[in-house]
Write a protein that holds these residues in place. Structure first.
Motif, PDB file in Angstrom:
ATOM      1  N   SER A  36       0.827  -1.208   0.000  1.00 37.28           N
ATOM      2  CA  SER A  36       0.000   0.000   0.000  1.00 37.28           C
ATOM      3  C   SER A  36       0.859   1.255   0.000  1.00 37.28           C
ATOM      4  O   SER A  36       0.597   2.211  -0.744  1.00 37.28           O
ATOM      5  N   ARG A  37       1.915   1.248   0.813  1.00 38.44           N
ATOM      6  CA  ARG A  37       2.802   2.410   0.866  1.00 38.44           C
ATOM      7  C   ARG A  37       3.572   2.572  -0.439  1.00 38.44           C
ATOM      8  O   ARG A  37       3.804   3.704  -0.889  1.00 38.44           O
ATOM      9  N   LYS A  40       1.201   4.118  -2.908  1.00 43.65           N
ATOM     10  CA  LYS A  40       1.028   5.543  -2.607  1.00 43.65           C
ATOM     11  C   LYS A  40       2.220   6.357  -3.106  1.00 43.65           C
ATOM     12  O   LYS A  40       2.052   7.444  -3.670  1.00 43.65           O
ATOM     13  N   ASN A 154      -6.915   3.347  -0.546  1.00 44.55           N
ATOM     14  CA  ASN A 154      -7.749   4.341   0.151  1.00 44.55           C
ATOM     15  C   ASN A 154      -9.030   4.664  -0.626  1.00 44.55           C
ATOM     16  O   ASN A 154      -9.449   5.819  -0.715  1.00 44.55           O
ATOM     17  N   TYR A 202      -7.539  11.332  -6.890  1.00 40.88           N
ATOM     18  CA  TYR A 202      -6.327  11.325  -6.099  1.00 40.88           C
ATOM     19  C   TYR A 202      -5.769  12.738  -5.936  1.00 40.88           C
ATOM     20  O   TYR A 202      -5.328  13.133  -4.855  1.00 40.88           O
TER      21      TYR A 202
END
Length: 208
Positions: A36-37, A40, A154, A202
């Motif tokens: 996930s990081r 991102k 997210n 986003y």
């Protein structure tokens, strides 16, 4: 009796299985967080690149490096030009894009910095003036691409390509800048994406 107080050496099979199980649980917890990081951070890079491309296109507009007096498309005079960044040569939108990862384009009759739009590898909308402006601004076209997956992060999905354009806004009835995205083989036409796309969602979340 002499061996009664001897210290134990090594681990039993049960102890080893417990340690392996603990490690497995930790990996199961940490890998999704790491992914996930990573997603991102990759998306943050795309947003930074998209903003940099937008600045290049804005400079073309502000310095009058385009000629659009003879450019027509449908019932509107269109002076659109854009940069399309894809996941790879076969991951672009439908229609006029294949064989490249990055496309520097303009409408058929548009001239950018003295260079007309013409057919080139992968598209009939290639404009060398847009490509030269990108390179002059220090943007390395060879490093631009979409590498993040299409997984939801997210609550926002991914994309196979993003496009930065100066073109006709049919809602506002004026020319404007827009950064939007889409999936493989999906239309890249501005009008085909009336609602905010994933990259716009986003961007909006970052700006809020």
């Amino acid at each position: 009796m002499q061996n009664k107080n001897r210290s134990r050496k090594g681990y039993t099979l049960v102890e080893l299985l417990i340690v392996i199980a603990i490690i497995g649980v930790m990996i199961a917890i940490c890998v999704p967080i790491f992914r996930s990081r990573l997603e991102k951070s990759r998306r943050a890079v795309y947003l930074a690149n998209a903003r940099a491309i937008r600045a290049v296109l804005a400079n073309i507009v502000n310095t009058d490096k385009f000629n659009y007096r003879d450019a027509k498309h449908g019932n509107n005079k269109e002076i659109g030009f854009w940069v399309l960044v894809t996941r790879g040569p076969s991951s672009g939108p439908s229609g006029d894009y294949s064989g490249r990862t990055v496309y520097c384009c303009a409408e058929t009759d548009v001239i950018i910095d003295g260079k007309p739009t013409k057919t080139a590898k992968g598209t009939r909308f290639h404009n060398q003036g847009v490509e030269d402006a990108m390179k002059a601004a220090g943007l390395n076209l060879d490093t631009l691409s979409v590498k993040a997956s299409n997984t939801t992060v997210n609550g926002i999905g991914g994309w196979d390509w993003y496009l930065v354009e100066y073109g006709w806004n049919d809602v506002a009835k004026e020319y404007d800048f827009r950064i939007y995205s889409g999936s493989k083989k999906e239309s890249a036409s501005w009008s085909k994406h009336p609602n905010p796309t994933n990259i716009e969602l986003y961007l909006n979340r970052q700006n809020s």
